[in-house]
Design an enzyme around this catalytic site. Structure first.
Site, PDB file in Angstrom:
ATOM      1  CB  SER A 147       2.800   3.831  -2.619  1.00 25.30           C
ATOM      2  OG  SER A 147       3.854   4.706  -2.355  1.00 25.30           O
ATOM      3  CG  ASP A 187       8.511   0.715  -5.536  1.00 22.21           C
ATOM      4  OD1 ASP A 187       8.791   0.267  -4.415  1.00 22.21           O
ATOM      5  OD2 ASP A 187       7.574   1.496  -5.750  1.00 22.21           O
ATOM      6  CG  HIS A 192       6.725   0.310  -1.460  1.00 23.41           C
ATOM      7  ND1 HIS A 192       6.801   0.862  -2.718  1.00 23.41           N
ATOM      8  CD2 HIS A 192       5.920   1.126  -0.737  1.00 23.41           C
ATOM      9  CE1 HIS A 192       6.066   1.968  -2.751  1.00 23.41           C
ATOM     10  NE2 HIS A 192       5.524   2.152  -1.561  1.00 23.41           N
TER      11      HIS A 192
END
Length: 753
Positions: free
Chosen positions: A534, A150, A227
């Site tokens: 996600s 990620d 994220h």
């Protein structure tokens, strides 16, 4: 919805790979003399040590480029741990010549790809309050290592404290790497045990001109975007009391496996995205390092493209799965249209999103004292009654004349246009926004920096009537409240990508669903809501990490089977799950696969649909791969049998028949993982107009009989082409209910003749 990064897609895998392997996809638009990064896949390793693997790469490149020095200057990465391959700077003609090399499986240009809590696990029943259960059996996952690919990680977050954790698992072979603003000795601990970052693909793809400072990015494992931190904490975050977002959703935050360890592989960069050579290197290292599951919250825009980037995640994931490491990836956020599903390779566990039994109602009070409940994440203080106006075709003129300044604006807007319209209204200086939508999507308020609420068209029309019948209409928007449990219904949100699989229609995708709407988790220094597949993906990754501790002998396919066959078809309270789209409908397998993940059932499914290398060869042959390509992928000679097997017999925990004319018989093999002397009988819910006949009628297991093959005759009574109809086949022994979704489409007139 989370759209922060660009990433690769594996939807269209079969067609894309077939084109690649036939040498038809060598970046035809690339000027012949310009270097571009290409990924050269060599398949399984042919040598025992990384040094020999690297040497073999030079032996392939040197004759093409003329010297060892030229080969060294061309190379970007060597993939030498989990599989064999390399990334190199090549011209189009060099790439074309290299694709003809007998040891080369494929040559694909690099591309940019897209990255696609306080309540989540209580909602799923994964609770610490029970004296038994998955968390207690695994000591909260203390021996599990979850590899996350990620945007990095924010190590100071309390979600990554290592209080109460024992020694690092002995099977860990990875490392922490220091970088700008990230000190491996200081920031890694017994929770965050691995942290690497990969920039060679990034720098080569930007001609070395990527400026970390101007992008506010850190050349290190540190997460700037938030994220990677968010998804890591969902998968394996430690306990953090009193986590909340400006007072909303308060409680104790934790991950699915609170004592599991995290290995972060940063391959996604702010302002650019995730470069495929970097991502493949991350997968290669995660295999080497000994992770127990790989979590990839990655997808691409719909529609699925046939471009070669689709092979990148799939190739690396295939090698991971062949080494017993499950790969969990997101379904994508381009729903709700059909055939938008991402990451469709049959060895990947593909995750769709659902909502929780939690909402954030917002009281909207009109000047006539009528109060309507909208939805959203409004944490602004109540400002009293304000002028209320309608956003219409005259809005531009109203903005120019300053008429929207300090007003609350009611906007009827399609979901896809909401964010653009919000920006226009906010720039005009409004005091608040009320969205009216055909399907309520509270996430459109996430980045709106004024009071914001969402209502459906019915309530929007009520507000509009008030505006049109009142001389001076006024309204006030109150702060959101947190509402948990009934009467909040679970749903598959609009953004979650849907099936059927457009590449291999007989392979059901998604596989499973998990909460991914307004999930509260750690970001850069605080806690924040995010929505997307996600967020659903690490829920499943964490549970898979726990499952690997209780069932260490299970293959990735067995784990997928247990997830699918034990999943809820309703929400945990027994209420139906709806699917949001242009209209609401009951969710079906193309919305949520097997259903909503049921973590306390996955360890004891009764029967599993297992698969090994022979089954994946079955798939590759049925997908029309040639023998040479399959042999390179495996690292040994292989020939498909003739006639080639049917993809309908691929041993999935589902039956999907995309083109039924008359009747067909499919087979499956189940393995007993429950009591030795078990007897199972079928419970059949046939799709409309479809007859299902199962043989044998009873599955009798014993100490010497652990596997049984059964057949299902599928017959249609339809006389016209239909869409898909859905049903199920459930084997039950009175304790275990092994449920597999059935999806059938009748095709009297076929598209291909």
């Amino acid at each position: 919805m989370d759209n922060s990064f660009l990433i690769a897609d594996t939807s269209s895998l079969v067609i894309g790979l077939v084109l690649i392997l036939n040498g038809l996809f060598i970046s035809a638009a690339q000027p012949n003399g310009l270097n571009k990064i290409h990924i050269v896949h060599l398949g399984a390793k042919q040598h025992d040590t990384p040094e020999l693997v690297t040497k073999s790469h030079y032996q392939i490149l040197e004759p093409l480029l003329g010297s060892k020095e030229a080969a060294r200057n061309s190379l970007v990465y060597n993939y030498k741990h989990g599989f064999s391959g390399f990334a190199a700077k090549l011209t189009a003609s060099q790439a074309k010549n290299l694709s003809a090399h007998p040891e080369v499986l494929s040559v694909v240009p690099s591309r940019v790809m897209r990255l696609k809590t306080t309540r989540t696990f209580d909602y799923l029943g994964l609770s610490l309050t029970s004296p038994k259960g998955l968390l207690h059996e695994t000591r909260m996952g203390s021996e599990a290592i979850i590899g996350v690919i990620d945007s990095g990680i924010w190590p100071e977050s309390q979600s990554f404290n290592d209080t109460g954790l024992g020694p690092i698992p002995k099977h860990w072979k990875g490392k922490c790497v220091s970088g700008n603003g990230f000190d491996a000795n200081k920031h890694c601990n017994k929770k965050l045990i691995g942290a690497e970052f990969f920039t060679e693909g990034l720098l080569e793809s930007t001609n070395g001109e990527y400026d970390f400072v101007s992008h506010d990015e850190s050349k290190s494992p540190r997460d700037i975007e938030g994220h990677g931190t968010h998804v890591s904490a969902i998968a394996a975050g430690s306990f953090v009391a009193t986590a909340n977002y400006n007072g909303l959703a308060g409680g104790t935050a934790r991950g699915a496996a609170p004592h599991a360890r995290i290995a972060m592989y940063k391959a996604c960069w702010k302002g650019i995205g995730c470069i495929t050579p970097d991502m493949l290197k991350a997968i290669d290292h995660s295999i080497r390092d000994g992770v127990d599951v790989i979590s990839i919250s990655i997808g691409t825009d719909a529609p699925a493209s046939f471009d070669i980037d689709q092979s990148d995640i799939a190739f690396g994931s295939f090698q991971a799965v062949m080494k017993g490491i499950p790969v969990v990836a997101s379904a994508g956020n381009e729903g709700p249209n059909a055939q938008t599903i991402d990451n469709v390779a049959p060895w990947i566990i593909t995750v769709a999103a659902t909502s929780l039994d939690r909402s954030f109602p917002i009281p909207i009070t009109l000047g006539n004292n009528l109060t309507i409940l909208g939805e959203g994440l409004n944490t602004f203080p109540e400002a009293g009654f304000t002028d209320l106006i309608l956003s219409d075709e005259m809005m531009s003129a109203s903005i120019e004349q300053g008429q929207t300044q300090g007003t609350i604006v009611l906007a009827f807007t399609p979901n896809d246009d909401a964010i653009r319209k919000a920006n226009t209204i906010v720039r005009a200086g409004c005091a608040g926004i009320i969205y009216a939508q055909s399907v309520i999507d509270p996430t459109v308020c996430s980045d709106v920096h004024v009071p914001c609420a969402v209502v459906d068209y019915e309530y929007g029309t009520d507000i509009l009537y008030y505006i049109q019948t009142t001389d001076v209409p006024k309204a006030k928007i109150s702060p959101s409240k947190t509402l948990i449990g009934r009467p909040i219904a679970s749903r598959v949100p609009r953004f979650s990508c849907r099936g059927p699989n457009s590449v291999s229609p007989a392979i059901l995708k998604p596989d499973i669903a998990a909460p991914g709407v307004n999930v509260l988790s750690a970001v850069t220094g605080v806690y924040k809501f995010m929505s997307g597949t996600s967020m659903a993906t690490p829920v499943v990754s964490g549970i898979v990490g726990l499952l690997r501790q209780t069932r260490p002998d299970w293959s990735p396919a067995a784990i997928r089977s247990a997830l699918v066959t034990t999943a809820w078809k309703t929400d945990p309270s027994g209420e139906p799950i709806f699917s949001e789209g242009s209209t609401r409908k009951l969710a079906d397998p193309f919305d949520y696969g097997g259903g909503l993940i049921n973590p306390e059932k996955v360890t004891d499914p009764g029967l599993i649909y297992d698969m090994g290398i022979d089954d994946y060869l079955h798939y590759l042959c049925s997908a029309e791969y040639d023998n040479a390509s399959i042999s390179k992928l495996l690292g040994k000679t292989y020939k498909c049998t003739y006639p080639k097997p049917s993809m309908l017999d691929f041993n999935l925990p589902s039956i999907t028949i995309p083109s039924l004319t008359g009747e067909v018989t499919v087979t499956r093999t189940v393995t007993n993982v429950g009591p030795a002397s078990s007897v199972y009988r079928p419970v059949i819910e046939s799709p409309f107009g479809i007859e299902l006949d199962v043989n044998p009628k009873t599955l009798v297991f014993g100490s010497n009989i652990t596997k049984i093959t059964f057949s299902v005759r599928v017959k249609t009574s339809h006389r016209v082409n239909t869409d898909y109809y859905f049903g199920s086949l459930c084997w039950t022994d009175g304790v275990h209910n092994v449920s597999t979704p059935v999806s059938v489409r009748t095709k009297i007139l076929r598209n291909y003749v």
